[in-house]
Write a protein that holds these residues in place. Structure first.
Motif, PDB file in Angstrom:
ATOM      1  N   CYS A   8      -6.306  -9.415   6.529  1.00 58.88           N
ATOM      2  CA  CYS A   8      -6.223  -8.137   6.755  1.00 58.88           C
ATOM      3  C   CYS A   8      -7.645  -7.677   6.934  1.00 58.88           C
ATOM      4  CB  CYS A   8      -5.445  -7.646   5.525  1.00 58.88           C
ATOM      5  SG  CYS A   8      -5.344  -5.761   5.564  1.00 58.88           S
ATOM      6  N   MET A  10      -8.661  -4.599   5.873  1.00 56.04           N
ATOM      7  CA  MET A  10      -8.842  -3.942   4.702  1.00 56.04           C
ATOM      8  C   MET A  10      -8.780  -4.636   3.512  1.00 56.04           C
ATOM      9  SD  MET A  10      -8.519  -0.580   5.809  1.00 56.04           S
ATOM     10  CE  MET A  10      -7.720   0.294   4.459  1.00 56.04           C
ATOM     11  N   CYS A  11      -8.096  -5.810   3.329  1.00 54.63           N
ATOM     12  CA  CYS A  11      -8.084  -6.590   2.052  1.00 54.63           C
ATOM     13  C   CYS A  11      -8.555  -7.808   2.128  1.00 54.63           C
ATOM     14  CB  CYS A  11      -6.516  -6.720   1.603  1.00 54.63           C
ATOM     15  SG  CYS A  11      -5.509  -5.096   1.612  1.00 54.63           S
ATOM     16  N   CYS A  42       0.740  -6.273   5.931  1.00 52.80           N
ATOM     17  CA  CYS A  42       0.048  -6.679   4.725  1.00 52.80           C
ATOM     18  C   CYS A  42       0.533  -6.489   3.406  1.00 52.80           C
ATOM     19  CB  CYS A  42      -1.344  -6.009   4.735  1.00 52.80           C
ATOM     20  SG  CYS A  42      -2.378  -6.421   3.169  1.00 52.80           S
ATOM     21  N   CYS A  45      -1.751  -3.702   1.074  1.00 52.75           N
ATOM     22  CA  CYS A  45      -2.174  -2.212   1.503  1.00 52.75           C
ATOM     23  C   CYS A  45      -0.829  -1.869   2.225  1.00 52.75           C
ATOM     24  CB  CYS A  45      -3.483  -2.107   2.346  1.00 52.75           C
ATOM     25  SG  CYS A  45      -3.458  -2.912   3.969  1.00 52.75           S
TER      26      CYS A  45
END
Ligand SMILES: [Zn+2]
Length: 114
Positions: A8, A10-11, A42, A45
């Motif tokens: 991901c 973001m993660c 995800c 998030c």
């Protein structure tokens, strides 16, 4: 059940099950022009992530149990066209020609043979 590792934006790395991954292949006539993507939500998030995939990634995901959605592209969509688009004058010419043509098949056969 297989665990699929994906990233991901973001993660970072997340673990997914095959049911959490969706693969879509828009199939062109030439295989190298096909568009392959995989998407997942995800688990951390909850953002939807879509990434491009190559044929090998699709094969590996399929082997892991991910369902592959294949979208065929009709051959007509990939045809190359030449010349100007048909305009009103062309349609009027066709309508006038049809009014004076009794044997349509004979006319078309003669035109395509020459
Ligand atoms: Zn995430």
């Amino acid at each position: 059940m297989a665990t699929i590792k994906a990233t991901c934006p973001m993660c970072g790395d997340v673990d997914l099950t095959p049911r959490q991954v969706h693969v879509r292949v828009v199939e062109a006539i030439e295989d190298d022009l096909s568009r392959r993507t995989y998407t997942f939500g995800c688990p951390q998030c909850h953002e939807d992530v879509e990434k491009a995939a190559d044929a090998e990634v699709v094969r590996l995901l399929s082997t892991a149990g991910v369902e592959i959605e294949r979208v065929p592209v009709p051959a007509e969509a990939r045809e190359h066209h030449g010349g100007a688009p048909i305009g009103y004058d062309d349609l009027l010419d066709l309508a006038l020609w049809l009014e004076t043509t009794d044997d349509l098949m004979a006319e078309l056969t003669a035109r395509t043979a020459s």
